[in-house]
Write an enzyme that holds these catalytic residues in place. Structure first.
Site, short mmCIF file in Angstrom:
data_model
loop_
_atom_site.label_atom_id
_atom_site.label_comp_id
_atom_site.label_asym_id
_atom_site.label_seq_id
_atom_site.Cartn_x
_atom_site.Cartn_y
_atom_site.Cartn_z
N CYS B 52 0.84 -1.20 0.00
CA CYS B 52 0.00 0.00 0.00
C CYS B 52 0.87 1.25 0.00
O CYS B 52 1.73 1.41 0.86
CB CYS B 52 -0.90 -0.01 1.23
SG CYS B 52 -1.70 1.58 1.52
N CYS B 55 0.51 3.30 3.40
CA CYS B 55 0.91 2.79 4.71
C CYS B 55 2.25 3.42 5.14
O CYS B 55 3.07 3.80 4.32
CB CYS B 55 1.03 1.27 4.69
SG CYS B 55 -0.55 0.42 4.96
N HIS B 115 -4.16 0.27 8.04
CA HIS B 115 -4.65 0.02 6.68
C HIS B 115 -6.05 -0.57 6.67
O HIS B 115 -6.81 -0.41 5.70
CB HIS B 115 -3.67 -0.93 5.98
CG HIS B 115 -4.00 -1.23 4.56
ND1 HIS B 115 -3.74 -0.35 3.54
CD2 HIS B 115 -4.59 -2.31 3.98
CE1 HIS B 115 -4.13 -0.88 2.38
NE2 HIS B 115 -4.67 -2.06 2.63
N ASN B 155 -13.39 10.04 -1.07
CA ASN B 155 -14.02 9.04 -1.93
C ASN B 155 -13.78 7.70 -1.28
O ASN B 155 -12.64 7.27 -1.14
CB ASN B 155 -13.39 9.04 -3.33
CG ASN B 155 -13.68 10.31 -4.09
OD1 ASN B 155 -14.77 10.86 -4.00
ND2 ASN B 155 -12.69 10.79 -4.84
N SER B 163 -9.06 3.65 -5.41
CA SER B 163 -8.43 2.37 -5.71
C SER B 163 -7.67 1.83 -4.50
O SER B 163 -7.21 0.70 -4.51
CB SER B 163 -7.48 2.51 -6.90
OG SER B 163 -6.63 3.61 -6.70
N HIS B 166 -6.92 1.94 1.97
CA HIS B 166 -6.35 2.61 3.14
C HIS B 166 -7.19 3.86 3.43
O HIS B 166 -7.45 4.66 2.53
CB HIS B 166 -4.89 3.00 2.85
CG HIS B 166 -4.16 3.40 4.09
ND1 HIS B 166 -3.14 2.66 4.63
CD2 HIS B 166 -4.33 4.45 4.93
CE1 HIS B 166 -2.70 3.25 5.73
NE2 HIS B 166 -3.41 4.35 5.93
N HIS B 168 -8.42 7.25 3.74
CA HIS B 168 -7.83 8.54 3.39
C HIS B 168 -8.84 9.41 2.67
O HIS B 168 -9.81 8.92 2.09
CB HIS B 168 -6.59 8.36 2.52
CG HIS B 168 -6.90 7.94 1.11
ND1 HIS B 168 -7.30 6.66 0.78
CD2 HIS B 168 -6.91 8.63 -0.06
CE1 HIS B 168 -7.51 6.58 -0.53
NE2 HIS B 168 -7.29 7.76 -1.07
N GLN B 170 -9.04 13.62 0.65
CA GLN B 170 -8.24 14.56 -0.12
C GLN B 170 -8.64 16.00 0.21
O GLN B 170 -9.72 16.24 0.73
CB GLN B 170 -8.45 14.34 -1.62
CG GLN B 170 -8.06 12.98 -2.13
CD GLN B 170 -8.03 12.93 -3.65
OE1 GLN B 170 -7.46 13.80 -4.31
NE2 GLN B 170 -8.66 11.91 -4.22
O1 LIG Z 1 -7.44 11.59 -7.03
P1 LIG Z 1 -7.80 10.15 -7.23
O2 LIG Z 1 -8.19 9.46 -5.94
O3 LIG Z 1 -6.79 9.40 -8.01
O4 LIG Z 1 -9.11 10.17 -8.13
C1 LIG Z 1 -10.45 10.11 -7.71
O5 LIG Z 1 -10.89 11.33 -7.13
C2 LIG Z 1 -10.83 12.49 -7.96
C3 LIG Z 1 -11.47 13.64 -7.22
O6 LIG Z 1 -12.82 13.42 -6.91
C4 LIG Z 1 -11.51 12.25 -9.31
O7 LIG Z 1 -11.21 13.33 -10.16
C5 LIG Z 1 -11.07 10.95 -9.97
O8 LIG Z 1 -11.84 10.73 -11.12
C6 LIG Z 1 -11.24 9.81 -8.96
O9 LIG Z 1 -10.84 8.58 -9.53
#
Ligand SMILES: O=P(O)(O)O[C@H]1O[C@H](CO)[C@@H](O)[C@H](O)[C@H]1O
Ligand SMILES: O=P(O)(O)O[C@H]1O[C@H](CO)[C@@H](O)[C@H](O)[C@H]1O
Lengths: 349, 349
Positions: B52, B55, B115, B155, B163, B166, B168, B170
């Site tokens: 990961c 991690c 994780h 997300n 993907s 873990h 997290h 943004q």
């Molecule tokens: O930044 P990441 O996690 O790679 O990407 C994810 O979040 C982003 C912000 O919502 C989006 O633009 C991406 O399409 C999504 O896959």
């Protein structure tokens, strides 16, 4: 000091049709390309599937049996989101709790009895029959006094919430003008009132001069990637002539519309060598009045980004903030145009 | 003659925060329930995964090595959609082609070195550390003269484009105010200018009286399904007191915010007995001026509709027309509230 470069630096592009922005992050396209590259094996489909509720002669979800239809077949959606029996009603407690009953009609449009075809694979003359049906529906539904807008659309592919591969689209006609159409009405009518020309005619003229985002065109229509496209391979079909809706199309224009839809969908199928998923929809004048500024067009919103299996997620930032894209509209347009140039050399069905 | 009934008939609900409508089709929830019902086996996760890139001690996508962090760890997104080095620039050819360079900063916030946890599974005292970090980030990023808005979001789940399991989120901070925030700014400031109270205080008062859409609450926050919710299990956390952003939170409010996030996410996990996917985001005052009308809140947009594997597709009609939902906000709120009532009896972590 570096200077600002559309192909390099993050920027906002304004969508004059909706009044909203898209955040473009061109440098993100440099991320390691982790998506799949292999050709996806096309699934074998029967030309008539006994288990398909859209095939001719089969039983639908309810009790009804489909007729033995020959080209286009239209029926009322068995699980319609709108109903024509909805009683009137509304309440506005104040600004914060506001409700209005919504009356409408939802129909399903089977494009062909052939279970194994898509628009991309249908002959232009048969797509033309779909267009005739759309036109009739627009006229019939739009004539009802309680209908203000007729939305014709297609969800193609399981990834777009379509559970049945039989070629079909939908029509939702309703008493209000839906949000996206209301935005496009506001901007187009305002533009027309100010300039005496339609917003999309002026825009098209610009694109014809630049030829950077145009994918293909014929006498009556242009297929292009709008400057403000949100989805990685989003395109728009714009009529070359300014008219508001399908009732105004000439016979030749209907043929050309069929041809450009064939072009658009078959170019898409070449992007990742799979039957390309998308949602498409026709935007045209609301049916509750005169809209001289409206300019007929059709949107294609395909979800894929990097491969048949990697899509663009419209999630956290996009839902809370702003639509966002990586690959620029110019790069997508170039890819699609090149695929189109190759397609042209192949014999037409 | 039947009379209009919110629980029966299709209708539009107005969202006073964005000025847009959602089409609600309650009768569609009567469709045969085809989604899966089984309990989905939880996947086994390691508490530290050597593969990961989030991690502690592991190598990231680039060259960098993560420190041996103990609670929250924040770093600059290796594939940031916004960059602080973007040169200024813009052009407006006319109304139709309008571009503006966008400067900003994208960061990743690891919620825990563990994780195998999610916010729902973390102790409230450790969620509190995430909140402290968010607050610091909001202050630090918002203080930069070229930043107008700081979007904190998460997300969660592969279905939401995430993907890496873990835990997290943004942060995207940028020089413009993004579309959704601009809409909420317009409506909230207008309301405040007219009434001298915040839109969400007045709305909350109504909901507290009706108690039909409230899921849970504590001294400082209320978790509810907004009257105008779009996603089947959409919720919103609203602060009971009117304040605009995280800098104004008291210590007790920060504890209560952690607790209500734990409540929201763990109730979600009970809906389909899986770790519930969603995108969440905090909406608070832009950092480029004074916004007396803004009322702090957090949105949760979960994609699932009928089961762990059947989601709500926002596709053709939704993209071309209007957001649409089947199950009513009142039904969802009741489900979530009942799950919450059961949760309460379980020992708290
Ligand atoms: O930044 P990441 O996690 O790679 O990407 C994810 O979040 C982003 C912000 O919502 C989006 O633009 C991406 O399409 C999504 O896959
Ligand atoms: O009507 P269908 O094909 O069952 O449903 C599909 O299209 C509708 C209109 O875009 C959406 O509301 C649904 O979420 C989608 O699954």
């Amino acid at each position: 000091m570096t200077t600002f470069d559309l192909a390099e630096h993050p920027h906002l592009r304004y969508n004059p049709l909706t009044g909203e922005n898209v955040l473009v992050s061109p440098h993100r396209a440099k991320r390691p390309w982790q998506g799949q590259q292999e050709e996806t094996a096309a699934e074998q489909k029967l030309s008539h599937d006994p288990n398909c509720y859209l095939c001719a002669g089969n039983k639908r979800m309810g009790e009804e049996i489909n007729p033995d239809y020959e080209d286009v077949f239209i029926f009322q959606n068995d699980f319609a989101a709108l109903q024509d029996t909805t009683p009137e009603g509304s309440y506005e407690e104040d600004e914060l709790i506001r409700v209005k009953a919504e009356r409408g009609i939802c129909r399903v449009v089977c494009f062909s009895p052939r279970h194994d075809l898509t628009l991309a694979e249908m002959e232009v003359s048969l797509i033309r029959k779909v267009i005739d049906a759309w036109q009739e529906q627009y006229i019939e539904l739009g004539a009802k006094d309680y209908i203000s807008y007729v939305q014709i659309f297609e969800n193609k592919g399981a990834i777009m919430g379509c559970s049945n591969p039989h070629p079909h689209g939908q029509i939702w006609a309703q008493s209000s003008i839906p949000s996206e159409v209301a935005k496009e009405t506001f901007t187009q009518e305002k533009y027309f009132a100010e300039k005496g020309k339609s917003l999309l005619s002026d825009y098209l003229k610009k694109e014809q001069k630049l030829h950077e985002r145009i994918v293909a065109s014929n006498d009556s229509f242009t297929l292009l990637v709008p400057f403000w496209a949100v989805w990685p391979f989003e395109t728009m079909i714009v009529s070359n002539r300014h008219f508001g809706n399908m009732t105004e199309m000439t016979d030749a224009e209907k043929d050309d519309f069929a041809a450009i839809i064939k072009t658009a969908t078959s170019v898409y199928d070449k992007v990742f060598d799979i039957s390309f998923p998308y949602s498409s929809g026709i935007h045209q004048t609301p049916t509750d009045g005169a809209y001289p500024g409206w300019h007929f067009h059709m949107h294609f919103y395909p979800p894929l980004l990097r491969s048949a299996s990697v899509k663009k997620f419209m999630v956290g930032y996009e839902l809370m903030g702003n639509p966002q894209r990586d690959i620029t509209p110019e790069v997508s347009a170039r890819m699609l145009r090149e695929l189109y140039e190759n397609t042209k050399e192949e014999p037409v069905l």
